[in-house]
Design a protein around this motif. Structure first.
Motif, PDB file in Angstrom:
ATOM      1  N   TYR A   1      -3.997  12.096  -2.380  1.00 34.10           N
ATOM      2  CA  TYR A   1      -4.703  10.830  -2.602  1.00 34.10           C
ATOM      3  C   TYR A   1      -5.942  10.726  -1.716  1.00 34.10           C
ATOM      4  CZ  TYR A   1      -0.827   8.663  -5.248  1.00 34.10           C
ATOM      5  OH  TYR A   1       0.117   8.329  -6.186  1.00 34.10           O
TER       6      TYR A   1
ATOM      7  N   PHE B   1       2.227   3.112  -3.452  1.00 33.63           N
ATOM      8  CA  PHE B   1       1.479   4.113  -4.210  1.00 33.63           C
ATOM      9  C   PHE B   1       1.922   5.538  -3.895  1.00 33.63           C
ATOM     10  CE2 PHE B   1      -1.553   0.518  -4.123  1.00 33.63           C
ATOM     11  CZ  PHE B   1      -1.774   0.381  -5.489  1.00 33.63           C
ATOM     12  N   THR B   2       2.410   5.781  -2.700  1.00 32.20           N
ATOM     13  CA  THR B   2       2.874   7.127  -2.350  1.00 32.20           C
ATOM     14  C   THR B   2       4.395   7.248  -2.405  1.00 32.20           C
ATOM     15  OG1 THR B   2       2.876   6.544   0.017  1.00 32.20           O
ATOM     16  CG2 THR B   2       0.895   7.594  -0.872  1.00 32.20           C
TER      17      THR B   2
ATOM     18  N   PHE C   1      -8.101   8.323  -4.164  1.00 35.27           N
ATOM     19  CA  PHE C   1      -7.246   7.366  -4.887  1.00 35.27           C
ATOM     20  C   PHE C   1      -6.495   6.470  -3.894  1.00 35.27           C
ATOM     21  CE2 PHE C   1      -3.171   6.436  -7.178  1.00 35.27           C
ATOM     22  CZ  PHE C   1      -3.725   5.603  -8.134  1.00 35.27           C
ATOM     23  N   THR C   2      -6.571   5.172  -4.103  1.00 36.96           N
ATOM     24  CA  THR C   2      -5.937   4.118  -3.288  1.00 36.96           C
ATOM     25  C   THR C   2      -6.451   4.085  -1.847  1.00 36.96           C
ATOM     26  OG1 THR C   2      -3.995   5.363  -2.502  1.00 36.96           O
ATOM     27  CG2 THR C   2      -3.828   4.344  -4.682  1.00 36.96           C
ATOM     28  N   ILE C   3      -7.580   4.735  -1.578  1.00 36.24           N
ATOM     29  CA  ILE C   3      -8.193   4.652  -0.250  1.00 36.24           C
ATOM     30  C   ILE C   3      -9.099   3.415  -0.237  1.00 36.24           C
ATOM     31  CG2 ILE C   3      -9.658   5.768   1.452  1.00 36.24           C
ATOM     32  CD1 ILE C   3      -6.920   7.091   1.034  1.00 36.24           C
TER      33      ILE C   3
ATOM     34  N   ILE D   1       1.738  13.916  -1.310  1.00 38.72           N
ATOM     35  CA  ILE D   1       1.077  12.969  -2.222  1.00 38.72           C
ATOM     36  C   ILE D   1      -0.010  12.204  -1.471  1.00 38.72           C
ATOM     37  CG2 ILE D   1       1.405  10.857  -3.581  1.00 38.72           C
ATOM     38  CD1 ILE D   1       4.223  11.879  -4.254  1.00 38.72           C
ATOM     39  N   SER D   2       0.310  11.773  -0.259  1.00 42.98           N
ATOM     40  CA  SER D   2      -0.631  10.985   0.534  1.00 42.98           C
ATOM     41  C   SER D   2      -1.897  11.783   0.854  1.00 42.98           C
ATOM     42  CB  SER D   2       0.049  10.535   1.833  1.00 42.98           C
ATOM     43  OG  SER D   2      -0.733   9.588   2.519  1.00 42.98           O
TER      44      SER D   2
ATOM     45  N   ASN E   1      -4.874   1.893   5.344  1.00 44.74           N
ATOM     46  CA  ASN E   1      -4.896   3.340   5.121  1.00 44.74           C
ATOM     47  C   ASN E   1      -4.254   4.067   6.298  1.00 44.74           C
ATOM     48  OD1 ASN E   1      -6.600   3.394   2.621  1.00 44.74           O
ATOM     49  ND2 ASN E   1      -8.120   2.505   4.002  1.00 44.74           N
TER      50      ASN E   1
ATOM     51  N   HIS F   1       0.831  -1.211   0.000  1.00 42.25           N
ATOM     52  CA  HIS F   1       0.000   0.000   0.000  1.00 42.25           C
ATOM     53  C   HIS F   1       0.864   1.258   0.000  1.00 42.25           C
ATOM     54  CE1 HIS F   1      -3.970   1.658   0.124  1.00 42.25           C
ATOM     55  NE2 HIS F   1      -3.768   2.330   1.261  1.00 42.25           N
TER      56      HIS F   1
ATOM     57  N   GLY G   1     -11.035  11.626   3.591  1.00 40.72           N
ATOM     58  CA  GLY G   1      -9.875  12.424   3.194  1.00 40.72           C
ATOM     59  C   GLY G   1      -9.341  13.261   4.329  1.00 40.72           C
TER      60      GLY G   1
END
Length: 475
Positions: A447, A193-194, A452-454, A443-444, A394, A190, A350
């Motif tokens: 996202y 992605f960041t 995105f990618t959550i 970036i995190s 996450n 995970h 978020g």
């Protein structure tokens, strides 16, 4: 002590405000170290805790708990000082610098040292060990090429923390996955992605910055003078490169850091005596007070007159003082009061992730320890993630993005003081060049707000997790 007494948000802020204000005055205006402001912050925290109903015994035990948490870091800090002294005296660092100057071109140095540190740190799972060995040599190579020291330090830090963050051998990686109940390799996947976009951006910036040094920015005459000074002062041999290789292989094969570093120290001492021709007295002196030499080359002397146990005492004292402050904040409910207030701002998935990252950074600044920046938010935010049907990975990723990486930007954090003692550059100087460490949290957060990618969990999975947690509490 009033057992039912709860710390209020306003009371919890008082020690932080006092510490930050005194820190700004001491560090920025008076040009002094952060020790005294942290002591003042600790005294203030103790007074606030006493006012809230905690007795002195509890406050004192809180400080001891904070110091105890930092003891593993203190041992590593002292051992790294011994490693630097023995490797300088043994000619190991000189050999790495010599061949680095021969092989690496100035224009690609920043990119090269980032990749090298990333590979080593990924193999051994330790940013500190990487910076204390490969990083020290990298500073010598880069400075000999005329590259600014803060820029070199930033590249070394970016590479070292990439490997530390992504390695299954890393303590912070295991800590974040373990505290959140996330499978270790799911956690690492995970983070890709960041972290991968972050390292790509960092390498692109280092390539751009390095172009100037390929167009006359580096002085070939100065590089040659450095090479000649190294040849005159040390026995240079590729066999000496086996010493760092042995340490890297040991840690990669899951030998704990302490015995691996001790082996590195012993090998360095043997190299100083039997390869460089030094005496036992000189070898012991290098361990205690650092290596001393007079080559006639000012840059080389500046690079090599360092290391030893004594050089790390500033860092050790800083760590102990910082952890007394953090220990009181953690164990008297001050950090919890602050985090609970922050949680009220997290209305969406978020904002919850962004709040976690900011909280981890704030904990780095207040509690002065990278581990606490993972432990406290993990404990405080775990239920909030589950309530919003968010997968635990996450949370584990947010903890690393906001906690592990940002620790280097706080001058009084254990990571910041370690880097100052090891690479000789302060946090405020290298901060603009530690690209990976500040770009990944950004970036995190992006996202998180775009989704995105959550990863989310179903209501059934949520109920299963709640039953599992209830069973573990009742066991």
């Amino acid at each position: 002590m009033k057992q039912d007494q709860k710390m209020t948000f306003g009371m919890a802020l008082i020690p932080l405000v006092v510490m930050i204000v005194t820190m700004m005055i001491a560090v920025i205006y008076l040009d002094q170290g952060p020790h005294i402001p942290l002591i003042i912050g600790t005294i203030t925290a103790a007074l606030v805790a006493w006012k809230a109903g905690y007795n002195w015994k509890h406050i004192e035990e809180s400080m001891y708990k904070g110091i105890k948490l930092a003891l593993p870091a203190v041992i590593i800090i002292m051992l790294v000082g011994l490693v630097i002294g023995s490797w300088l005296g043994g000619g190991i660092v000189a050999t790495m610098i010599y061949y680095g100057l021969k092989i690496i071109t100035p224009s690609l140095f920043l990119v090269s040292i980032t990749i090298i540190c990333a590979i080593v740190s990924l193999s051994i799972g330790s940013s500190w060990s990487t910076m204390g060995t490969i990083g020290v040599a990298g500073m010598g190579i880069g400075m000999s090429m005329g590259i600014p020291a803060p820029m070199i330090a930033g590249a070394i830090i970016s590479g070292s923390y990439f490997g530390d963050k992504m390695s299954p051998l890393s303590d912070t990686t295991n800590l974040a996955s373990g505290l959140t109940g996330t499978d270790l390799f799911d956690h690492i996947k995970h983070m890709l992605f960041t972290t991968v976009p972050g390292i790509i951006i960092a390498l692109a910036v280092y390539w751009f910055l390095g172009k100037d040094f390929g167009k006359g920015g580096a002085n070939p005459a100065e590089i040659n003078q450095t090479i000649l000074a190294l040849q005159d002062s040390f026995v240079i041999s590729p066999w000496l490169l086996l010493v760092p290789l042995v340490v890297i292989i040991m840690v990669a094969r899951k030998v704990p850091a302490v015995p691996a570093l001790i082996v590195g120290i012993l090998l360095g001492v043997l190299c100083q005596i039997f390869v460089q021709g030094g005496s036992l007295s000189e070898a012991v002196s290098a361990l205690q007070s650092g290596y001393k030499m007079e080559s006639g080359n000012e840059m080389v002397d500046g690079l090599f007159n360092r290391g030893g146990l004594d050089s790390m005492m500033y860092t050790v004292s800083m760590t102990i003082v910082a952890m007394t402050f953090g220990g009181i904040l953690e164990n008297t409910g001050m950090l919890q009061a602050i985090v609970n207030q922050i949680l009220k701002l997290a209305k969406s998935a978020g904002s919850l992730v962004a709040t976690t990252i900011v909280s981890a950074f704030a904990t780095n600044a207040t509690a002065s320890e990278q581990y606490i920046s993972i432990v406290v938010p993990a404990r405080m935010f775990s239920k909030a993630y589950r309530d919003k049907n968010l997968h635990s990975k996450n949370l584990s990723r947010a903890l690393e993005d906001g906690g592990t990486l940002t620790s280097v930007f706080i001058p009084w954090n254990t990571c910041g003081v370690f880097i100052l003692a090891t690479l000789g550059i302060g946090a405020l100087e290298y901060a603009p060049y530690a690209i990976l460490n500040f770009i990944v949290p950004i970036i995190s957060i992006i996202y998180a707000f775009i989704g995105f990618t959550i990863v989310k969990i179903t209501d059934e999975e949520k109920r299963a997790l709640e039953k599992e947690e209830e069973a573990s509490l009742n066991a």
